[in-house]
Design a protein around this motif. Structure first.
Motif, PDB file in Angstrom:
ATOM      1  N   MET A 176       0.856  -1.166   0.000  1.00 25.41           N
ATOM      2  CA  MET A 176       0.000   0.000   0.000  1.00 25.41           C
ATOM      3  C   MET A 176       0.905   1.232   0.000  1.00 25.41           C
ATOM      4  N   PHE A 218      -3.960   1.371  -7.168  1.00 31.73           N
ATOM      5  CA  PHE A 218      -5.108   0.777  -6.489  1.00 31.73           C
ATOM      6  C   PHE A 218      -5.671  -0.417  -7.271  1.00 31.73           C
ATOM      7  N   TYR A 225      -2.342  -4.697  -4.361  1.00 30.71           N
ATOM      8  CA  TYR A 225      -2.572  -3.530  -3.509  1.00 30.71           C
ATOM      9  C   TYR A 225      -3.496  -3.910  -2.352  1.00 30.71           C
ATOM     10  N   LYS A 270      -6.327  -3.845   0.250  1.00 31.53           N
ATOM     11  CA  LYS A 270      -7.666  -3.267   0.260  1.00 31.53           C
ATOM     12  C   LYS A 270      -8.424  -3.758   1.488  1.00 31.53           C
ATOM     13  N   LYS A 299     -11.914  -1.761  -0.743  1.00 29.67           N
ATOM     14  CA  LYS A 299     -11.516  -0.354  -0.809  1.00 29.67           C
ATOM     15  C   LYS A 299      -9.996  -0.235  -0.681  1.00 29.67           C
ATOM     16  N   PRO A 300      -9.323   0.416  -1.627  1.00 28.81           N
ATOM     17  CA  PRO A 300      -7.865   0.590  -1.496  1.00 28.81           C
ATOM     18  C   PRO A 300      -7.526   1.434  -0.263  1.00 28.81           C
ATOM     19  N   PHE A 345     -14.327   1.497  -7.798  1.00 27.93           N
ATOM     20  CA  PHE A 345     -14.247   1.043  -6.401  1.00 27.93           C
ATOM     21  C   PHE A 345     -15.471   1.569  -5.631  1.00 27.93           C
ATOM     22  N   ILE A 397     -12.662   4.618  -0.979  1.00 27.78           N
ATOM     23  CA  ILE A 397     -11.270   4.505  -0.550  1.00 27.78           C
ATOM     24  C   ILE A 397     -11.268   4.402   0.974  1.00 27.78           C
TER      25      ILE A 397
END
Length: 361
Positions: A111, A152, A157, A159, A163-164, A193, A196
């Motif tokens: 991340m 993302f 990545y 999540k 959600k990133p 998405f 976030i």
């Protein structure tokens, strides 16, 4: 605790030369430059911190990045949180992550944390001796989030419920952080998405940004500079009375002024209540005298066992059930010039990693 703790180690990418650092500090400068020339301030001061198993690596190399990932995975680390540098469209130190994105063999979760400070000649993110200035605008917010979305969308990545997860280091520097967050949420949703999962590093000036402030969470950035014990210098004064010091014309070296005992620091953190919506954080050690000759901060006499005491306290006592994720932020994986690393060093070998694995598993 029903879910496994996800330990996320903060990762510094400044271990390869770039044009800007060559111009500012001399050809070939990397983080290793300051690390290798560090000197102890007094007998018993642990400097320099020199790498062991991974050596003086260059993060442009696939082999170096994969070695880091394998070592972290084998010792219970869930993923890396890479520091991300963005200055109004200008990227810095992006090469290691850009190469990871193109390499399916580098499968370790990751991340980003935007280190949104000025770059200064004295390494303090302040407003003097600025090398790269951080400027804010809503036009830049839009440009920035669109650049971030490519990360993302990567399967590696990290999540939370799709959600990133993204972190801002210094949200207090934004002129209108709520508007920035609104722009980001709208763009992330437009990219497919649901939202976030947005956090920030909790510090002295970032205390009230959750909820109405627009953020979903924060994490306890360690070391907590505002929650520190008496310095080693003050402890030495207590040992020798003022009258005795005058009689023998003794002085306590000012180099002790900003050194603090690691175990005393740990005890303070253990006796501080966990905060709502704040994921826990921990540092195995800290000593930035390799970078700074003034205004440094050093936690003296850290050991793997003292670190393990703190880590076990977090594992056993943090109210994990109250948070949507079991994130634990470790600062850091490889901040060598801040004397702050899980990576093996010549003094301790893999002991900090081994203690991490035991506490988490």
């Amino acid at each position: 605790m029903s879910k496994e703790i996800k330990a996320i180690a903060i990762h510094l990418p400044q271990f390869h030369p770039i044009k800007e650092n060559n111009e500012w500090w001399g050809n070939g400068f990397t983080e290793w430059t300051n690390v290798s020339k560090a000197k102890p301030f007094f007998d018993g001061h642990y400097q320099p911190h020199l790498p062991a198993d991974l050596g003086f690596y260059d993060l442009r190399l696939e082999e170096a990045r994969i070695a880091q990932e394998n070592l972290a995975r084998a010792n219970g680390i869930f993923g890396f949180c890479y520091y991300h540098y963005w200055f109004n469209g200008k990227r810095i130190l992006e090469t290691p992550l850009e190469r990871k994105l193109k390499n399916v063999k580098e499968d370790f979760p990751f991340m980003l944390c935007w280190a949104n400070e000025n770059w200064t000649r004295v390494w303090d993110g302040g407003e003097k001796n600025i090398l790269l200035e951080q400027k804010y605008s809503h036009e830049d917010d839009l440009l920035h989030i669109r650049e971030l979305i490519k990360y993302f969308k990567d399967d590696r990545y990290i999540k939370s419920n799709g959600k990133p997860v993204f972190i801002i280091y210094r949200p207090n520097l934004f002129p209108d952080i709520k508007k920035t967050i609104a722009i980001w949420r709208e763009e992330v949703k437009a990219a497919g998405f649901s939202d976030i999962y947005l956090g920030y590093a909790l510090g002295e000036k970032n205390q009230s940004l959750l909820g109405e402030g627009g953020f979903d969470f924060s994490y306890d950035f360690q070391p907590n500079f505002s929650n520190r014990p008496s310095s080693i210098k003050n402890n030495l004064f207590k040992r020798y009375t003022t009258a005795l010091l005058r009689k023998f014309k003794w002085t306590i070296d000012n180099r002790y002024e900003l050194f603090y005992d690691y175990e005393q620091f740990v005890d303070l953190q253990i006796n501080t209540e966990f905060k709502s919506k704040v994921y826990p954080g921990i540092t195995p050690m800290w000593d930035n005298t390799a970078r700074r000759k003034k205004n440094y901060f050093a936690l003296h006499n850290s050991t793997p066992q003292k670190y393990a005491k703190w880590l076990k306290h977090i594992v056993l006592n943090y109210p994990w059930q109250k948070m949507p994720e079991n994130y634990l932020f470790i600062n850091a994986w490889n901040e060598w010039a801040e004397g702050n690393h899980l990576e093996p060093c010549q003094k301790w070998g893999k002991q900090y990693l081994e203690e991490t694995y035991k506490a988490l598993k």
